[in-house]
Design a protein around this motif. Structure first.
Motif, PDB file in Angstrom:
ATOM      1  N   ASP A 440      41.314  41.012  39.169  1.00  0.00           N
ATOM      2  CA  ASP A 440      41.396  42.416  38.517  1.00  0.00           C
ATOM      3  C   ASP A 440      43.049  42.570  38.780  1.00  0.00           C
ATOM      4  O   ASP A 440      43.486  43.225  37.769  1.00  0.00           O
ATOM      5  N   THR A 473      42.205  50.104  35.082  1.00  0.00           N
ATOM      6  CA  THR A 473      41.412  48.938  35.054  1.00  0.00           C
ATOM      7  C   THR A 473      40.119  49.320  35.716  1.00  0.00           C
ATOM      8  O   THR A 473      40.037  49.827  36.707  1.00  0.00           O
ATOM      9  N   VAL A 474      38.911  48.834  34.991  1.00  0.00           N
ATOM     10  CA  VAL A 474      37.703  49.010  35.675  1.00  0.00           C
ATOM     11  C   VAL A 474      37.212  47.657  36.180  1.00  0.00           C
ATOM     12  O   VAL A 474      36.664  46.586  35.452  1.00  0.00           O
ATOM     13  N   LEU A 476      34.934  44.718  38.204  1.00  0.00           N
ATOM     14  CA  LEU A 476      33.520  44.179  37.978  1.00  0.00           C
ATOM     15  C   LEU A 476      32.591  44.989  39.201  1.00  0.00           C
ATOM     16  O   LEU A 476      31.416  45.328  38.940  1.00  0.00           O
ATOM     17  N   ARG A 478      32.750  47.963  39.754  1.00  0.00           N
ATOM     18  CA  ARG A 478      32.086  49.159  39.428  1.00  0.00           C
ATOM     19  C   ARG A 478      31.499  49.137  38.076  1.00  0.00           C
ATOM     20  O   ARG A 478      30.721  49.928  37.625  1.00  0.00           O
ATOM     21  N   ASN A 479      31.477  48.060  37.439  1.00  0.00           N
ATOM     22  CA  ASN A 479      30.714  47.775  36.167  1.00  0.00           C
ATOM     23  C   ASN A 479      29.413  47.306  36.476  1.00  0.00           C
ATOM     24  O   ASN A 479      28.258  47.599  35.769  1.00  0.00           O
ATOM     25  N   ASN A 480      29.177  46.419  37.641  1.00  0.00           N
ATOM     26  CA  ASN A 480      27.938  45.847  38.073  1.00  0.00           C
ATOM     27  C   ASN A 480      27.841  45.984  39.613  1.00  0.00           C
ATOM     28  O   ASN A 480      27.756  44.856  40.385  1.00  0.00           O
ATOM     29  N   ALA A 513      33.204  54.664  36.706  1.00  0.00           N
ATOM     30  CA  ALA A 513      34.435  54.118  36.218  1.00  0.00           C
ATOM     31  C   ALA A 513      35.201  55.314  36.087  1.00  0.00           C
ATOM     32  O   ALA A 513      35.024  56.413  35.742  1.00  0.00           O
TER      33      ALA A 513
END
Length: 521
Positions: A440, A473-474, A476, A478-480, A513
């Motif tokens: 990231d 920038t998000v 991973l 915080r996405n999963n 996010a």
């Protein structure tokens, strides 16, 4: 597989026993012929005739190399041998690389009949070949496989080469250097080893640094690597930020890999299994190890070895690992190893057999092949793979902490912006990258570098653009967050942390996010 001395002893006993068919399997015809000539040269066999047939020279006397007949055909040589086997005892015919030995053909049946004729009068036929021999012919006698030179024989080959060149060119190698070079060259033929040494000596000197260059040059003789993909390392910087424990451990293993281990009872380091959060440097570590150690890198795709036919998967894996042994010293990168070894719910038994062969190779191989295996789905890893002694160590690669993030930010800031961030900027970026994986951080700074390139240079860049990019920038984590936390919970208790300390929860990992815009001052 027997070494040269063992093969010499076995061949000598087979000839003394007057075995009618002796199958000598090897890819090194010159070594095999030297083996046979040595056996034929014993004083007790001075009255025993030996003839040798090759397609290029026809039939000749093995000891004097004088032609026996003008007819250079194999048929003519076999007719001559049939007459000799009938009329005189203890005669031996050596056939070098005759065609079509692997199946039931008129030729193999002809040789079998000739062998039966030889057996009636204490005669023998020696077949030198690199191909399988038809079972109907093989059962008439004994088989012998001549393996490639081991480290001791390779040492003798290199020592003889260097002795021939001392006094003509400067040779800086000591005995330890020759020993290291010999171990590096295990897996090549005697002729290939001499060719590699001649290439080194062609520059007019043999220097201490040529030992490692010899190992690198070895890789060039393998043009078709079955089951392996050669990874060409570019001139890029393969530095890894963070992972302090792992990097220190790898330095120790590099020293062991290059050490002379004779008489110690130790084996070369087997490798490391890296599990953890995606994007945190596991695959990059494999490239970094190969680049920093100066060794070739090969990638074994475990997911691609499976075939649809019975035994095909195991055969592909065996062939790939045998090739890795031959090209050693090297780094073998097995990315996402769980894809090829996960066998839960599989009723065919293929994953279990593949796993069994892979574990056997890890346990028994003595080659200097250093394995860097990575895994993301730790739940699919079979427990047999995690037992101590399979890999040298199991490391967990977690999300980087603040100190590691600072190191990673500096690394990629220099790469893409050609400068170090100032201390205030670095501090803000470390805070903004909480929960980021190394990938990231790289992606964010790559976007900044692209903007600098398109805008005409760093002077045209808004001071807050780097912070804007990080804030938007998000990662991973915080996405999963559920999956990442499950991976991290597994690694806390089951593996050595690859970073500088124990695994700690990253702040913001489970938060939604964010999108933050920094306005110009």
């Amino acid at each position: 597989m027997p070494n040269y001395a063992d093969s010499q002893r076995d061949l000598d006993s087979y000839i003394s026993a007057r075995v009618p068919v002796i199958c000598l399997r090897t890819i090194e015809q010159p070594r095999a012929l030297r083996l046979v000539r040595t056996a034929a040269g014993h004083a007790r066999r001075s009255n025993m005739p030996f003839w040798i047939y090759t397609r290029a020279t026809g039939l000749r006397d093995l000891r004097s190399n004088t032609p026996v007949m003008d007819d250079r055909s194999l048929t003519g040589a076999m007719e001559f041998a049939a007459a000799q086997f009938t009329s005189r005892p203890n005669a031996t015919l050596v056939l070098v690389e005759p065609d079509e030995l692997d199946s039931d053909t008129p030729l193999t049946r002809h040789i079998a009949e000739l062998a039966r004729l030889a057996d009636t009068n204490m005669g023998s036929i020696i077949l030198i070949t690199d191909s399988p021999v038809w079972s109907g012919l093989q059962r008439l006698g004994m088989s012998l496989a001549l393996d490639l030179p081991d480290a001791d024989e390779m040492y003798a080959v290199l020592s003889a080469f260097l002795d021939d060149h001392r006094g003509h060119i400067p040779v800086a190698w000591n005995e330890q250097d020759v020993r290291r070079a010999a171990e590096f060259l295990v897996g090549v033929t005697e002729g290939e080893a001499i060719n590699l040494m001649a290439t080194v000596a062609a520059k007019g000197t043999v220097e201490a640094g040529d030992v490692l260059r010899l190992a690198q040059a070895k890789d060039r003789i393998f043009n078709d690597l079955n089951g392996l993909q050669r990874v060409q390392l570019k001139d890029d910087d393969y530095s890894v930020g963070g992972l302090t424990n792992l990097r220190g451990w790898l330095q120790q293993r590099n020293r062991l890999l290059q050490s002379d281990l004779r008489g110690t009872g130790l084996r070369p380091p087997r490798g490391v299994l890296l599990v953890g959060v995606p994007g945190c440097g596991k695959s990059l570590s494999a490239k970094s190890v190969a680049a920093q150690w100066g060794l070739p890198l090969y990638r074994l795709d475990m997911g691609a070895i499976h075939g649809k036919y019975l035994g095909e998967s195991e055969g592909r894996l065996r062939e790939a690992l045998d090739t890795a042994d031959r090209v050693a010293p090297c780094v073998l990168w097995i990315d996402e190893i769980e894809k090829g070894l996960a066998g839960a719910g599989d009723s065919t038994g293929v994953p279990q057999r593949v796993l069994g062969h892979f574990l056997y190779w890890l346990q028994e191989s003595q080659s200097r092949t250093f394995v860097v295996a990575t895994a993301n789905d730790v739940r699919s890893l079979p427990p047999e793979l995690l037992r101590k002694g399979r890999f040298d160590e199991l490391f967990f690669v977690d999300l980087p902490d603040a100190e590691d993030r600072a190191e990673i930010i500096r690394l990629y800031h220099r790469r893409y912006l050609k400068a170090d961030p100032d201390s205030e900027q670095l501090s803000r970026l470390v805070d903004l990258s909480d929960g980021f994986a190394g990938s990231d951080i790289e992606a964010a700074l790559h976007d900044v570098g692209a903007e600098v390139h398109l805008s005409g240079g760093p002077d045209s860049l808004r001071p807050s653009f780097v912070q804007d990019t990080f804030a938007n920038t998000v990662p991973l984590s915080r996405n999963n967050p559920e999956q990442i936390e499950e991976i991290r919970a597994w690694g806390r208790d089951r593996a050595v942390p690859a970073g500088r300390g124990a695994t700690t929860a990253a702040r913001g990992t489970g938060s939604p996010a964010r999108r933050i815009v920094f306005l110009d001052d």
